[in-house]
Design a protein around this motif. Structure first.
Motif, PDB file in Angstrom:
ATOM      1  N   LYS A  93       0.854  -1.196   0.000  1.00 45.34           N
ATOM      2  CA  LYS A  93       0.000   0.000   0.000  1.00 45.34           C
ATOM      3  C   LYS A  93       0.884   1.238   0.000  1.00 45.34           C
ATOM      4  CE  LYS A  93      -3.736   2.137   2.797  1.00 45.34           C
ATOM      5  NZ  LYS A  93      -4.840   2.026   1.832  1.00 45.34           N
ATOM      6  N   VAL A  94       0.451   2.287  -0.716  1.00 46.81           N
ATOM      7  CA  VAL A  94       1.218   3.527  -0.808  1.00 46.81           C
ATOM      8  C   VAL A  94       0.344   4.712  -0.419  1.00 46.81           C
ATOM      9  CG1 VAL A  94       2.468   5.089  -2.358  1.00 46.81           C
ATOM     10  CG2 VAL A  94       2.709   2.607  -2.640  1.00 46.81           C
ATOM     11  N   TRP A  95       0.927   5.606   0.387  1.00 52.27           N
ATOM     12  CA  TRP A  95       0.339   6.933   0.603  1.00 52.27           C
ATOM     13  C   TRP A  95       1.173   7.933  -0.181  1.00 52.27           C
ATOM     14  CZ3 TRP A  95      -0.607   7.536   6.622  1.00 52.27           C
ATOM     15  CH2 TRP A  95      -1.721   6.755   6.980  1.00 52.27           C
ATOM     16  N   PHE A  96       0.495   8.703  -1.012  1.00 53.94           N
ATOM     17  CA  PHE A  96       1.193   9.643  -1.890  1.00 53.94           C
ATOM     18  C   PHE A  96       0.172  10.625  -2.427  1.00 53.94           C
ATOM     19  CE2 PHE A  96       2.185  10.310  -6.510  1.00 53.94           C
ATOM     20  CZ  PHE A  96       3.253  11.168  -6.342  1.00 53.94           C
ATOM     21  N   ASN A  97       0.421  11.900  -2.261  1.00 54.74           N
ATOM     22  CA  ASN A  97      -0.507  12.920  -2.766  1.00 54.74           C
ATOM     23  C   ASN A  97      -0.087  13.341  -4.170  1.00 54.74           C
ATOM     24  OD1 ASN A  97      -2.172  12.918  -0.528  1.00 54.74           O
ATOM     25  ND2 ASN A  97      -1.062  14.559   0.497  1.00 54.74           N
ATOM     26  N   SER A  98      -0.736  12.768  -5.158  1.00 55.56           N
ATOM     27  CA  SER A  98      -0.336  12.995  -6.551  1.00 55.56           C
ATOM     28  C   SER A  98      -0.924  14.287  -7.101  1.00 55.56           C
ATOM     29  CB  SER A  98      -0.796  11.821  -7.417  1.00 55.56           C
ATOM     30  OG  SER A  98      -2.158  11.957  -7.765  1.00 55.56           O
ATOM     31  N   GLY A  99      -0.221  14.850  -8.062  1.00 61.41           N
ATOM     32  CA  GLY A  99      -0.715  16.055  -8.716  1.00 61.41           C
ATOM     33  C   GLY A  99      -2.058  15.846  -9.380  1.00 61.41           C
ATOM     34  N   LYS A 100      -2.242  14.678  -9.981  1.00 65.55           N
ATOM     35  CA  LYS A 100      -3.498  14.376 -10.671  1.00 65.55           C
ATOM     36  C   LYS A 100      -4.680  14.382  -9.699  1.00 65.55           C
ATOM     37  CE  LYS A 100      -3.173  11.351 -13.923  1.00 65.55           C
ATOM     38  NZ  LYS A 100      -3.404  12.217 -15.101  1.00 65.55           N
ATOM     39  N   GLY A 132       9.857   6.396 -20.085  1.00 61.83           N
ATOM     40  CA  GLY A 132       9.440   5.965 -18.757  1.00 61.83           C
ATOM     41  C   GLY A 132       7.939   5.819 -18.645  1.00 61.83           C
ATOM     42  N   ILE A 133       7.507   5.402 -17.446  1.00 66.18           N
ATOM     43  CA  ILE A 133       6.085   5.266 -17.140  1.00 66.18           C
ATOM     44  C   ILE A 133       5.757   6.242 -16.015  1.00 66.18           C
ATOM     45  CG2 ILE A 133       6.578   3.340 -15.557  1.00 66.18           C
ATOM     46  CD1 ILE A 133       3.805   2.253 -16.127  1.00 66.18           C
ATOM     47  N   LYS A 134       4.641   6.914 -16.094  1.00 68.81           N
ATOM     48  CA  LYS A 134       4.242   7.842 -15.039  1.00 68.81           C
ATOM     49  C   LYS A 134       4.108   7.093 -13.712  1.00 68.81           C
ATOM     50  CE  LYS A 134       3.821  11.453 -17.742  1.00 68.81           C
ATOM     51  NZ  LYS A 134       4.824  12.521 -17.703  1.00 68.81           N
ATOM     52  N   LEU A 139       1.794   2.900  -9.944  1.00 71.17           N
ATOM     53  CA  LEU A 139       1.111   2.539  -8.699  1.00 71.17           C
ATOM     54  C   LEU A 139      -0.240   1.894  -8.976  1.00 71.17           C
ATOM     55  CD1 LEU A 139       1.831   5.695  -6.477  1.00 71.17           C
ATOM     56  CD2 LEU A 139       3.043   3.509  -6.474  1.00 71.17           C
ATOM     57  N   ARG A 140      -0.996   2.476  -9.887  1.00 68.50           N
ATOM     58  CA  ARG A 140      -2.328   1.933 -10.187  1.00 68.50           C
ATOM     59  C   ARG A 140      -2.233   0.578 -10.882  1.00 68.50           C
ATOM     60  NH1 ARG A 140      -6.361   5.414  -9.013  1.00 68.50           N
ATOM     61  NH2 ARG A 140      -5.966   7.666  -9.118  1.00 68.50           N
TER      62      ARG A 140
END
Length: 352
Positions: A93-100, A132-134, A139-140
């Motif tokens: 599991k990841v916590w990350f506040n993405s720009g999207k 590269g890959i975003k 993550l998704r």
């Protein structure tokens, strides 16, 4: 519970290991700079060693927290993902506040500067010309992330731990979306070190009625995920590079203030001990004798000795924990004569 502060050069990387109903669990908070994983000469850093230990022990990184976008916090993680095709199998599991997701929250346009790429085999994710890959897609695609915004006032119960999120607030997320620019001069030093000034001189200056605290203005730092962890009736506070006004606001939301302070086992001091990220008001609300500063004192003039003086002025029983041996460099002989009680230690691991 074991809390390890990795040697992350001028960055942050923290590994928390514990048992939930006799099952080993691991939380990784940030990954320091790229060399915390492995340098270009293939010298393996602390992050590499921890990841391989988790793999050999057939365990997982049950929660990976990426506090904010600065390279000294995410560089090691991205280099790992660049180099290790099996990395996603270790992460749950990841916590990350993405720009999207921030753009969705505010129904606003996305910022291209908040895009991060995983580039196969690359050493420097932010400069490589390879395809590269975003990061968000990575993550998704690997079912590691639910796209949730981690923000002030939220509470989470995970693995027998309780998390209380202190930062970021809406204002800081909105600023990140609108004002963030990718770091251009990351590997150049900023402010000068202030180690030649005595603790006493700093304290006398700050005790003057006209002294005014200046807060960090970094947009990325202001977006940091900062939080309290509660485990078996003990509290621990992890402040990433968060701004003190936002941390205090978050503490107030959870009922903590000068009259009802938060008692913690230790404070992970914000922004590697920067003088702009720890103020008197914060120190009066968070009560502890143990303050951890993550820095090897090679970049940006950090840690600031002024911050350490501010901490000692608030609590003479202070123990400053460094994850590198900085004591002889930071302190003058007169500091030990002027303040007989405070201590310093090199501490890479706390066990509870």
């Amino acid at each position: 519970m074991k809390i390890s502060f990795l040697k992350a050069f001028n960055g942050d990387s923290i590994w928390i290991s514990f048992l939930e109903k006799d099952i080993p669990k691991n939380i990784l908070i940030d990954g320091g700079v790229g060399n915390t994983y492995k340098n270009k000469s293939n010298v393996k850093g602390d992050l590499y060693k921890i990841i391989e230990k988790i793999r050999v022990d057939r365990q997982f990184i049950d929660l990976l927290i990426l506090t904010h976008f600065d390279d000294d916090h995410i560089g090691g993680i991205l280099r790992w993902l660049n180099k290790d095709k099996e990395a996603s199998k270790l992460i749950k599991k990841v916590w990350f506040n993405s720009g999207k997701e921030i753009a969705k929250k505010f129904e606003s346009d996305e910022s291209e500067d908040l895009d991060i790429e995983i580039v196969d085999g690359a050493d420097d994710f932010h400069t490589s010309p390879k395809q590269g890959i975003k990061f968000e897609k990575y993550l998704r695609d690997n079912n590691l992330w639910e796209g949730e915004i981690i923000e002030q006032g939220s509470e989470y119960d995970l693995f027998g731990l309780k998390f209380k999120i202190l930062s970021p607030n809406n204002e800081k997320l909105d600023k990140l979306l609108k004002l963030y620019e990718k770091q251009k001069d990351y590997f150049t030093s900023g402010d000068e070190f202030d180690f030649q000034t005595s603790l006493k001189d700093f304290i006398e200056e700050e005790n003057q009625p006209n002294f005014q605290f200046k807060e960090d203005t970094s947009v990325a730092n202001g977006s940091s995920i900062a939080f309290i962890i509660e485990y078996e009736d003990k509290n621990y506070i992890f402040l990433a590079d968060a701004h003190p006004s936002v941390i205090i606001e978050g503490l107030n939301i959870f009922g903590y203030n000068k009259e009802n302070p938060l008692n913690v086992e230790f404070m992970k001091v914000s922004h590697h001990g920067s003088m702009y990220n720890t103020n008197k008001e914060l120190l009066e609300i968070v009560k502890t004798d143990n303050y951890l500063i993550s820095s090897n004192a090679t970049k940006h003039g950090l840690p600031n000795k002024r911050t350490i003086a501010r901490i000692i002025n608030n609590n003479t029983n202070t123990v400053i924990h460094f994850n590198y041996d900085l004591t002889d460099r930071v302190f003058l002989k007169e500091d030990w004569n002027d303040f007989l009680i405070f201590k310093t230690k090199v501490t890479n691991e706390f066990t509870y």
